[in-house]
Design an enzyme around this catalytic site. Sequence first.
Site, PDB file in Angstrom:
ATOM      1  N   CYS A  65      10.531  11.233  12.794  1.00 56.44           N
ATOM      2  CA  CYS A  65      10.572  10.329  13.275  1.00 56.44           C
ATOM      3  C   CYS A  65      12.036  10.405  13.624  1.00 56.44           C
ATOM      4  CB  CYS A  65      10.453   9.088  12.732  1.00 56.44           C
ATOM      5  SG  CYS A  65      10.701   8.104  11.239  1.00 56.44           S
ATOM      6  N   HIS A  98      11.493  14.521 -10.178  1.00 58.40           N
ATOM      7  CA  HIS A  98      11.766  13.579 -11.181  1.00 58.40           C
ATOM      8  C   HIS A  98      10.687  12.426 -10.855  1.00 58.40           C
ATOM      9  CE1 HIS A  98      14.119  15.800 -14.066  1.00 58.40           C
ATOM     10  NE2 HIS A  98      14.669  16.602 -12.945  1.00 58.40           N
TER      11      HIS A  98
END
Length: 125
Positions: A65, A98
Site C-alpha cells: 500500500c 525468528h
Amino acid sequence: MRLVIGSDHAGYPLKTELLRFLRDQGHELIDVGTHGPESVDYPDYAAKVAARVKDGSAERGLMICGSGVGGAVAANKVEGIRAGLCHDVYSAHQGVEHADMNVLVLGGLVTGQLLARELLQAFCG
C-alpha cells in the site's frame, strides 16, 4: 514458493514490477488485485492476501500500500497472520526466521524497486 500478492492503488505500480520479478525468480503467484490505478481501499486487499495465507492456498503473502503501515495493521487483524512492514533486508529475513512472519508488507510510495526485490529475496529465502 506459492505467494499471494495484493495492493491498493498506491502500491499498484510497485506490485506490477514485482510480479514480473517474482515470476522470473520461479515463484507461483496469486494476484488478488487491485488491477489498476483507480482508488481502492487497502484493507480490502490486505484481507484478501491474509485470507489466502490463512487458508493455505499460498505459503506466504505480499501486501503493498502507500506507506505499508495500513496494510500491516489490516493484515494483522486476521487470526494466524503475522505481517511485518520491512524497510531493510535484515528485518525481512529475521522476521521470517525468528517471528514466523508470513506476510511481508511494503510501502509502494516509500520503497524503491531495487530494495523491494532485495526484501523479497530475504523474505522468500
